[in-house]
Design a protein around this motif. Structure first.
Motif, short mmCIF file in Angstrom:
data_model
loop_
_atom_site.label_atom_id
_atom_site.label_comp_id
_atom_site.label_asym_id
_atom_site.label_seq_id
_atom_site.Cartn_x
_atom_site.Cartn_y
_atom_site.Cartn_z
N PHE A 9 16.63 61.66 16.46
CA PHE A 9 17.48 61.36 17.55
C PHE A 9 18.04 60.25 17.72
O PHE A 9 17.20 59.12 17.62
N GLY A 10 19.32 59.99 17.90
CA GLY A 10 19.84 58.55 18.02
C GLY A 10 20.52 57.83 16.52
O GLY A 10 21.04 57.04 16.75
N ARG A 11 19.92 58.47 15.56
CA ARG A 11 20.27 57.78 14.27
C ARG A 11 21.55 58.21 13.85
O ARG A 11 22.08 59.33 14.31
N SER A 12 22.27 57.64 12.90
CA SER A 12 23.47 57.88 12.27
C SER A 12 23.44 57.57 10.97
O SER A 12 23.20 56.40 10.41
N ASN A 13 23.43 58.66 9.79
CA ASN A 13 23.45 58.34 8.57
C ASN A 13 23.82 59.71 7.67
O ASN A 13 24.00 60.53 8.55
N GLU A 14 23.96 59.73 6.67
CA GLU A 14 24.31 60.67 5.80
C GLU A 14 23.21 61.76 5.84
O GLU A 14 23.83 62.89 5.65
N ASP A 15 21.98 61.57 5.90
CA ASP A 15 21.08 62.51 6.04
C ASP A 15 21.22 63.67 7.21
O ASP A 15 21.36 64.88 7.21
N VAL A 16 21.61 62.92 8.37
CA VAL A 16 22.00 63.67 9.48
C VAL A 16 23.05 64.65 9.23
O VAL A 16 23.48 65.57 9.77
N ARG A 17 24.15 63.84 8.61
CA ARG A 17 25.55 64.40 8.27
C ARG A 17 25.00 65.79 7.34
O ARG A 17 25.61 66.77 7.79
N ALA A 18 24.10 65.78 6.63
CA ALA A 18 23.88 66.67 5.78
C ALA A 18 23.34 68.10 6.60
O ALA A 18 23.72 69.19 6.20
N VAL A 19 22.42 67.67 7.57
CA VAL A 19 21.62 68.64 8.39
C VAL A 19 22.89 69.07 9.07
O VAL A 19 22.76 70.57 9.34
N GLN A 20 23.70 68.35 9.63
CA GLN A 20 24.73 68.92 10.65
C GLN A 20 25.57 70.10 9.80
O GLN A 20 26.02 70.99 10.03
N ARG A 21 25.92 69.82 8.59
CA ARG A 21 26.66 70.48 7.51
C ARG A 21 26.03 71.91 7.49
O ARG A 21 26.61 72.82 7.52
N ALA A 22 24.79 71.80 7.13
CA ALA A 22 23.94 72.94 7.16
C ALA A 22 23.86 73.89 8.26
O ALA A 22 23.93 74.93 7.90
N LEU A 23 23.79 73.31 9.44
CA LEU A 23 23.70 74.17 10.43
C LEU A 23 25.15 74.66 10.69
O LEU A 23 25.29 75.88 11.24
N ILE A 24 26.10 74.02 10.48
CA ILE A 24 27.48 74.40 10.67
C ILE A 24 27.84 75.74 9.64
O ILE A 24 28.26 76.77 10.08
N ALA A 25 27.29 75.54 8.52
CA ALA A 25 27.48 76.54 7.41
C ALA A 25 26.67 77.77 7.69
O ALA A 25 27.18 78.87 7.54
N ARG A 26 25.73 77.69 8.87
CA ARG A 26 24.86 78.95 8.89
C ARG A 26 25.33 79.37 10.65
O ARG A 26 24.63 80.05 11.05
N GLY A 27 26.46 78.90 10.77
CA GLY A 27 27.13 79.59 12.06
C GLY A 27 26.79 78.80 13.35
O GLY A 27 27.23 79.22 14.71
N HIS A 28 26.13 77.64 13.20
CA HIS A 28 25.71 77.06 14.44
C HIS A 28 27.10 75.87 14.89
O HIS A 28 27.32 75.13 13.98
#
Length: 51
Positions: A9-28
């Motif tokens: 929480f609170g971090r900003s980086n490419e690893d967070v972006r990858a997790v977000q993309r995975a969540l979105i791809a799974r319908g979140h």
């Protein structure tokens, strides 16, 4: 490969972006999209809740 230690929480980086993309791809829905910032929207999706 995502380094989970970088996805806090609170971090900003490419690893967070990858997790977000995975969540979105799974319908979140993350209204702001894969910004790379770990905020409330990402936190609630990881917990399996809507914001």
């Amino acid at each position: 490969m995502v380094r989970l230690g970088n996805t806090r929480f609170g971090r900003s980086n490419e690893d967070v972006r990858a997790v977000q993309r995975a969540l979105i791809a799974r319908g979140h829905a993350i209204p702001e999209g894969a910004t790379g910032y770990f905020g409330e929207q990402t936190k609630s999706r990881l917990r399996g809740r809507a914001a």
